[in-house]
Design a protein around this motif. Structure first.
Motif, short mmCIF file in Angstrom:
data_model
loop_
_atom_site.label_atom_id
_atom_site.label_comp_id
_atom_site.label_asym_id
_atom_site.label_seq_id
_atom_site.Cartn_x
_atom_site.Cartn_y
_atom_site.Cartn_z
N GLN A 36 0.70 -1.38 -0.01
CA GLN A 36 -0.05 -0.05 0.05
C GLN A 36 0.92 1.26 0.14
O GLN A 36 0.25 2.35 0.39
CB GLN A 36 -0.77 -0.18 1.30
N TYR A 37 2.16 1.11 -0.41
CA TYR A 37 3.09 2.34 -0.33
C TYR A 37 3.70 2.54 -1.70
O TYR A 37 4.05 1.61 -2.49
CB TYR A 37 4.11 2.24 0.73
N ASP A 48 -1.03 4.97 0.29
CA ASP A 48 -2.14 4.87 -0.85
C ASP A 48 -3.27 4.61 -0.40
O ASP A 48 -3.59 3.28 0.01
CB ASP A 48 -1.49 4.03 -1.84
N CYS A 49 -4.34 5.40 -0.34
CA CYS A 49 -5.74 4.91 0.39
C CYS A 49 -6.69 4.86 -0.77
O CYS A 49 -7.86 4.99 -0.57
CB CYS A 49 -6.01 6.18 1.39
N ILE A 50 -6.29 5.11 -1.92
CA ILE A 50 -7.19 5.07 -3.05
C ILE A 50 -7.06 4.18 -4.46
O ILE A 50 -7.86 4.31 -4.81
CB ILE A 50 -6.86 6.78 -3.51
N LEU A 397 -5.21 10.53 -0.54
CA LEU A 397 -6.77 10.16 -0.33
C LEU A 397 -7.48 10.98 -1.38
O LEU A 397 -6.96 11.95 -2.08
CB LEU A 397 -7.12 10.68 1.02
N SER A 398 -8.55 10.91 -1.70
CA SER A 398 -9.42 11.55 -2.65
C SER A 398 -11.01 12.04 -2.30
O SER A 398 -11.49 11.55 -1.13
CB SER A 398 -9.71 10.65 -4.17
N LYS A 408 -13.06 9.56 0.35
CA LYS A 408 -13.07 8.17 -0.64
C LYS A 408 -12.20 7.48 0.01
O LYS A 408 -10.96 7.71 -0.53
CB LYS A 408 -13.61 8.49 -2.05
N PHE A 409 -12.38 6.44 0.65
CA PHE A 409 -11.33 5.17 0.84
C PHE A 409 -11.70 4.02 0.09
O PHE A 409 -12.50 3.39 0.00
CB PHE A 409 -11.17 5.03 2.28
#
Lengths: 499, 499
Positions: A36-37, A48-50, A397-398, A408-409
C-alpha cells in the motif's frame, strides 16, 4: 532518467491536455511501489488510500511471477485453445451465482460496459438505457452517453433521447433518506415511473445499469431491496439489469466477493461487468452473463473478437489475483480493517461537526463532509483542503461525489489497521484545525456559511497556495475537469478570513 | 492441465458463443511460441504467417525483460508523473511527421479508434463519418456503426444515417482499376460526391477514416495520391483524416514506419490510431494527433482518463518493441523477406491461373485467387481449401476480403526467406492439385464455374471433412461469423465432383 521538471515539460508537449495529473500545481512523480506504499523520486513514502486497481498490493510478487512465467511461454489471442482462458473463466464464474456462467474477456472497464450494452440491446431488441444520476461508466462514446457525471458537463442538450436518468439511491442526501420507511421501494418506484413515461413516448428499455455501489457518484450504498425491485420492474419492461462492479468488485466489500451480493441472495443481475482490480493493474476486464443472453448475442450472426482479450498472460495474471485474494485472506482483511477504519471514522463523526456521514462496506468507505449537519450542505472546500494537506503528509486520499465533498477510501486490500489509524489521526488534526478556524472566523463576525473556513497558516507559505487548487478525483477512476485537476478551475479564495 | 477435449468442453460452457476459434472442427491448442513458430500440446511446430500482434516475434526475451523489470518497480495510472510515459510518447512521435505530436494512450485498437472519433467530433463540431466499404475498425458500439464489414451483416437497416460508405480504393476488383489513368483521383472524387450529397441533406462531416492499407477488406493498397486528395476534400468540409494503423503500422511495410507514408511525404493525417503490434501482445494502444485537435478536445472541459492507458509497464513494453524493431532491423527484414516472398508469389501467378493478383508491401501481402482471370471471379472455396490444407502442413495462413478469397500474409517481422520458401512451396503444390482437379472436372464435363474444383483425395479421409468448413479469418483481427469459424455455416459440398 529525467528531472521532475523535464518530465512535466515532456508531458505538456506530448500528452493530451485532457489527461490530468494529480495535484496539478505540484504533481507527484512516483518511481516505485509495493503493498500500500508508493515512493517518489526522492524516496519519500506515500500511503496509498485510493488505488483500487493495485488490488492485492502494488508490485505483488506472485502476480508478477505468474505474468513472467506465461509471457515466457506464450501470449496469443483466444482463437487458439488455451487452458488459462477456460480455467480462469471457470474460477471467475465460480464466484458468481450459478446463472452467471458465460464470460467475454476484454481489456478495460469501458470495453466491458460497452459490450454489456451491446449484449443488452441484442437480447432485448430495445435501445434505451436507464442510468443513475452522477453515474460514470467509462470513456468510450457509448458510455459518455450514459454517464451523467460526464454528459452533464456538456450542457443541457447533451443527454440523448435514449438515456433516462434515475435518482441516485442516496439515503443521506438523495430524494428519499434514512428516515423514509422504505427508501429502496421509493427509489425503485421512480425507476418504474421513468419506464412508464418512456413507454408512453414509444421507447423501450434495453437495460438498467448501475454500479453495485456508486463510486464517483459519492460512495452511495443502495438501500436494501432496491436492486431486487428494480430488476423486477426492468425485466417486466423487457430489459436487463447490468451490475457494474468495475470499481467495487473482487472482495473489496469483505464479506462478499461482489458488491451486488450485499443486496441478498435473491438478487442476481443479468450482466456483471468487471475491471480495475481484476489484473492488479494489468489491462484486462470481463463481462459475465447468462447463457440465455449470450445465445441471443450469438444469434445476431456477428462474431465477437477482441485481439488482446482473454490472452494467456492476462488470464494467468487474473488467476494469480484470485489466488492471492484467497491465500492472503484479503476479504477477511477488508472486513477487519474496514470495520476498524469505520469505527475510527465514526469517532471522528462524534467529535467533529464537519463529519456529516460515514458510510461504506469493507475497504470502500465514504466520509461526507458538511458545513451544517441539519442542511447537509456539502463542505467542498474543506474536503479539498484536507486532501491537499494529506498529500503534504504523504497520504493519498481523494474527494468525490457531485459536490466533491466526500472523502473516499478504496486502498489496496492489504491496507492495515496501523495505516487506518495513521490516516485518521491526520484527518482528526486537520478537522480540528478547520473547526478552530471556523470558530475564530465566527468570533470575527464571519458567517458559518463562508465557503472556506480554516486557520491562517502560521508557518510555511505553501498552505495558501495549495488551497488555490481543487482536486476532484485522485482515485484513478474518472473526473470532471471543470472542477478538476487543472489549476485554472474553481479556486477558493481564502483571503477574506485572514485574521 | 486439461486434455484438448476438456479445454474445448470448458470453453463451450464458459466462453461466449460469439467468440470463435480457428478451425472450429479441429481447433488448435497452442501451449508455447517463439519467434515465428507456435507449438501445440503435442510439441508440433506451426509456422505463423498471420500474427501481426506478435510483431517482433512471439515471446521476445527483450520485451519480456522490460516488462518484468517495470512490473517489479511500479505499475500505476498516468495521474502520477512517470518517465516511461513521456519517453515513450517522445520516441513514438519521433517516428511520425512533426505535426503529429500529442499522444493519448489507451488499451486497444478499438479504444483508439473510438477516441479518434471523439477527437474528430469535438474538433469539427460535426457528427458524420465517411468510411470505406468492407472496412473494420473495432468492436465497440461506435465502431460497429462505421464498419460495413460488420453492420452489413445485420441487414439493410443497419447503416446509421451519420455513416457514409465510400468505395474501397481497390484497383484490382474495385470500381476504378489499374487500367484507369488516375484511380486515386477517381476514388477521391467519389468521396467528394458523398460529401456534397451529405451536405445537401444538412449533414456535416466530422471525419474520413481508413486503414492505411485495408486489411479485412482484402489487402487493398490505395493508389498513389488518393489520401492526399481525400484529405484536401475532407478538410474543405471541416472534417479530419483518421489513418487507422492498427493492423499495418510499426514498420510492417518495410521502407516506412507507417503505412500511410507510402502515399508520400506530402500526406499527413490529422489523427493516427495504433494497436495490435504496439506491445507485441500486451494490451495497449495509442492515438496520436495534432496540438490543434488536442487543444480543441481539451476545450470541451471533459477530462480524459484511461485507467490502464499509458501505465509504466505498458510504456516499458512499448519502448522495448521500438528498440527491438531498430536493433534487429526488422524493417529491413520486412523489405528483404517481403520482396523475396512477393517474387515467389509472382512466380506462382505466372504458373497458376488461380492466382489473379499478388499485391502488398513489406510483410503485408495478399494473393487474390480467382476462378477466371478475365472475370476476376473470386475463388473463395479454393482459398478456404488452401488455408485448411496448410493447417494440416502446420502452416497458419488466413484468407480474407469481402469474398474471403485473398490469401493474407502478415507474419511476425522476424519471418525468414526459408519460411517464405517453405510456405510458397506448399501453396504451389496445393494450387497444382486444385488445377489438376479442375482439368479432371472439366474433362468429366463439369463446368469451370463449379464452386469447388479439386482432386478427389486419394489417401486419408480428412480432406473432404476439412472442406466442409470455411475459415474467413485466421488473423487475429476480426471476422464475419456468418461465413466464419462456426461449423454450422457455409459448407461447400464437394461430392458432385467425386470422379
Amino acid at each position: 532518467m529525467y528531472s521532475k521538471a523535464e518530465t512535466l515539460e515532456l508531458r505538456k508537449k506530448h500528452i493530451g491536455p485532457s489527461c490530468k495529473v494529480f495535484f496539478a500545481k505540484d504533481p507527484i512523480k512516483i518511481v516505485r511501489a509495493h503493498g500500500q506504499y508508493m515512493f517518489d523520486e526522492n524516496g519519500e513514502k506515500y500511503l496509498d488510500c485510493i488505488n483500487n486497481v493495485a488490488h492485492v498490493g502494488h508490485s505483488h510478487p506472485q502476480v508478477i511471477q505468474a505474468a513472467v512465467k506465461q509471457m515466457e511461454l506464450l501470449n496469443t489471442n483466444s482463437r487458439f485453445l488455451h487452458d488459462n482462458l477456460v480455467e480462469y473463466a471457470k474460477r471467475l464464474t465460480a464466484t458468481l451465482p450459478e446463472a452467471l456462467s458465460v464470460c467475454y474477456f476484454v481489456n478495460s472497464g469501458s470495453e466491458a460496459n460497452d459490450l454489456a450494452l451491446r449484449l443488452a440491446r441484442q437480447y432485448s431488441g430495445h435501445q434505451d438505457v436507464i442510468t443513475l444520476d452522477h453515474a460514470y461508466h467509462g470513456h468510450v462514446t457509448s458510455l459518455i452517453d450514459i454517464s451523467p457525471y460526464k454528459f452533464n458537463q456538456l450542457g443541457k442538450e447533451a443527454k440523448k433521447e435514449f438515456v433516462h436518468v434515475a435518482p441516485s439511491p442516496d439515503i443521506y442526501r438523495g430524494k428519499y433518506r434514512e428516515e423514509h420507511q422504505d427508501p429502496g421501494s421509493a427509489y425503485a418506484d421512480d425507476v418504474e415511473k421513468i419506464i412508464e413515461e418512456a413507454q408512453k413516448n414509444g421507447r423501450e428499455i434495453a437495460a438498467f445499469i448501475a454500479e453495485s455501489m456508486q463510486s464517483c457518484g459519492g460512495q452511495v450504498i443502495p438501500p436494501a431491496g432496491y436492486f431486487q425491485k428494480v430488476a423486477e420492474i426492468v425485466h417486466k419492461a423487457g430489459g436487463v439489469f447490468i451490475a457494474d462492479e468495475v470499481q467495487v468488485g473482487f472482495g473489496r466489500v469483505g464479506k462478499h466477493f461482489w458488491a451486488f451480493q450485499l443486496q441478498g441472495e435473491d438478487f442476481v443481475p443479468d450482466i456483471v461487468t468487471m475491471g480495475k482490480p481484476i489484473g492488479n493493474g494489468h489491462p484486462m476486464s470481463c463481462v459475465v452473463t447468462t447463457r440465455q443472453i449470450a445465445e441471443a448475442f450469438g444469434a445476431s450472426g456477428l462474431e465477437y473478437f477482441n485481439t488482446f482479450g482473454g490472452n494467456p498472460v492476462s488470464c494467468a495474471i487474473g488467476l494469480a489475483v484470485l489466488d492471492v485474494i484467497e491465500k492472503e485472506d484479503l476479504q477477511g482483511n477488508a472486513t477487519n480493517v474496514g470495520n476498524y477504519l469505520t469505527e475510527l471514522l465514526k469517532e471522528q463523526q462524534e467529535k467533529h461537526p464537519l463529519v456529516g456521514d460515514v458510510r461504506g462496506v469493507g475497504l470502500f468507505l465514504g466520509v461526507d463532509l458538511v458545513k451544517d449537519r441539519q442542511k447537509r450542505s456539502p463542505a467542498t472546500a474543506e474536503a479539498q483542503h484536507i486532501i491537499y494537506k494529506l498529500k503534504e503528509q504523504k497520504i493519498l486520499l481523494s474527494a468525490d461525489g457531485p459536490y466533491r465533498n466526500i472523502l473516499k477510501f478504496k486502498p489496496p486490500m492489504c491496507f492495515s489497521k496501523e495505516d487506518a489509524k495513521f490516516v485518521v489521526d491526520q484527518i482528526d488534526k486537520l478537522l480540528t484545525d478547520l473547526e478552530e478556524a471556523t470558530v475564530i472566523g465566527t468570533r470575527n463576525g464571519l458567517s458559518t456559511s463562508t465557503q472556506c473556513k480554516r486557520k491562517v497558516p502560521t508557518e510555511g507559505s505553501s498552505q495558501l497556495d495549495s488551497f488555490s487548487e481543487t482536486i476532484s478525483h485522485i482515485n484513478g477512476s474518472a473526473c470532471r475537469q471543470k472542477t478538476g485537476f487543472g489549476s485554472e478551475s474553481h479556486t477558493v479564495s481564502c483571503k477574506r478570513i485572514r485574521t
